[in-house]
Write a protein that holds these residues in place. Sequence first.
Motif, PDB file in Angstrom:
ATOM      1  N   ARG A  40       0.819  -1.219   0.000  1.00  0.00           N
ATOM      2  CA  ARG A  40       0.000   0.000   0.000  1.00  0.00           C
ATOM      3  C   ARG A  40       0.851   1.266   0.000  1.00  0.00           C
ATOM      4  O   ARG A  40       0.498   2.251  -0.639  1.00  0.00           O
ATOM      5  N   THR A  84       0.645   4.095  -2.803  1.00  0.00           N
ATOM      6  CA  THR A  84       0.267   5.438  -2.361  1.00  0.00           C
ATOM      7  C   THR A  84       1.291   6.470  -2.824  1.00  0.00           C
ATOM      8  O   THR A  84       0.927   7.562  -3.280  1.00  0.00           O
ATOM      9  N   ARG A 144       0.204   9.464  -5.334  1.00  0.00           N
ATOM     10  CA  ARG A 144       0.389  10.855  -4.906  1.00  0.00           C
ATOM     11  C   ARG A 144       1.312  11.592  -5.874  1.00  0.00           C
ATOM     12  O   ARG A 144       1.093  12.775  -6.186  1.00  0.00           O
ATOM     13  N   LYS A 172      -9.274  16.005  -3.462  1.00  0.00           N
ATOM     14  CA  LYS A 172      -9.229  16.376  -2.052  1.00  0.00           C
ATOM     15  C   LYS A 172      -8.069  15.612  -1.429  1.00  0.00           C
ATOM     16  O   LYS A 172      -7.518  14.699  -2.035  1.00  0.00           O
ATOM     17  N   GLY A 173      -7.738  15.950  -0.210  1.00  0.00           N
ATOM     18  CA  GLY A 173      -6.566  15.362   0.420  1.00  0.00           C
ATOM     19  C   GLY A 173      -6.575  13.854   0.502  1.00  0.00           C
ATOM     20  O   GLY A 173      -5.524  13.217   0.448  1.00  0.00           O
ATOM     21  N   ASP A 174      -7.752  13.256   0.654  1.00  0.00           N
ATOM     22  CA  ASP A 174      -7.819  11.812   0.849  1.00  0.00           C
ATOM     23  C   ASP A 174      -8.087  11.046  -0.444  1.00  0.00           C
ATOM     24  O   ASP A 174      -8.217   9.814  -0.426  1.00  0.00           O
ATOM     25  N   VAL A 175      -8.187  11.748  -1.576  1.00  0.00           N
ATOM     26  CA  VAL A 175      -8.508  11.074  -2.835  1.00  0.00           C
ATOM     27  C   VAL A 175      -7.445  10.049  -3.240  1.00  0.00           C
ATOM     28  O   VAL A 175      -7.787   8.927  -3.624  1.00  0.00           O
ATOM     29  N   GLN A 215      -5.539   8.233  -1.392  1.00  0.00           N
ATOM     30  CA  GLN A 215      -5.690   7.058  -0.537  1.00  0.00           C
ATOM     31  C   GLN A 215      -6.945   6.272  -0.899  1.00  0.00           C
ATOM     32  O   GLN A 215      -6.953   5.034  -0.861  1.00  0.00           O
ATOM     33  N   GLN A 216      -8.008   6.968  -1.284  1.00  0.00           N
ATOM     34  CA  GLN A 216      -9.233   6.292  -1.713  1.00  0.00           C
ATOM     35  C   GLN A 216      -8.973   5.447  -2.956  1.00  0.00           C
ATOM     36  O   GLN A 216      -9.476   4.328  -3.081  1.00  0.00           O
ATOM     37  N   HIS A 217      -8.184   5.982  -3.871  1.00  0.00           N
ATOM     38  CA  HIS A 217      -7.850   5.232  -5.085  1.00  0.00           C
ATOM     39  C   HIS A 217      -7.019   4.001  -4.747  1.00  0.00           C
ATOM     40  O   HIS A 217      -7.237   2.929  -5.313  1.00  0.00           O
ATOM     41  N   ASP A 242      -7.029   2.357  -1.933  1.00  0.00           N
ATOM     42  CA  ASP A 242      -7.932   1.387  -1.291  1.00  0.00           C
ATOM     43  C   ASP A 242      -8.764   0.640  -2.323  1.00  0.00           C
ATOM     44  O   ASP A 242      -8.957  -0.582  -2.221  1.00  0.00           O
TER      45      ASP A 242
END
Length: 225
Positions: free
Chosen positions: A153, A157, A161, A176-179, A181-183, A185
């Motif tokens: 991961r 990541t 990024r 957004k900041g968490d996008v 990490q969402q991808h 996941d």
Amino acid sequence: MAGCTSRCRQGVLKLIQSLQRLISGGLTKDKTDDELEMTMVCHRPEGLDQLEAQTNFSKQELQILYRGFKNECPSGVVNEETFKHIYAQFFPHGDASMYAHYLFNAFDTTNNGSIKFKDFVMGLSILLRGTLREKLEWTFHLYDINRDGYINREEMTEIVRAIYDMMGKYTYPALKGDVPQQHVDAFFQKMDKNKDGVVTLEEFIIACQQDENMMRSMQLFENVM
């Protein structure tokens, strides 16, 4: 030395931009004896016959590619700094430095800090003319940052990024900041079939072959060719 580096940087950029014309037949060979020219460079590549056997390029195409590479980079090698500057010109609205770093490492198969003509042409052969599996294997090795044969991961990541940083404002307004990490996941949910926290080469290939959108997302290098 600075002038030589600048010339090499500009030349390799022009060479990359010429690749599509090469593939479509838009470039032609002049009457220069390329094989004689090849003896004048410090870092000579493998013989043309050997490179022709190892790649999907014809001998004539290899001669054209080598002339461009040699004329613009007389030393016969491209270092990471030059490579990063080249990528910065492709993505002026973002920061391409980290993605260029990972891409450079994927081309630098000997891990010696430079890309020779053979490294360059072997990678291009796969990306432009390789089979689907060959392209996916190359992409897997791009994501496998520590080269242990698995993608975890953290590695995915870092690459994702780096891609968002490279695209810059073109990722907005959706980013957004968490996008990222969402991808990651979402990718792992589809790829990590046995839920052991890492993705193997076979898991990666099967997941990409079964999901067209994922395959397009993973084969990012082709988007700048």
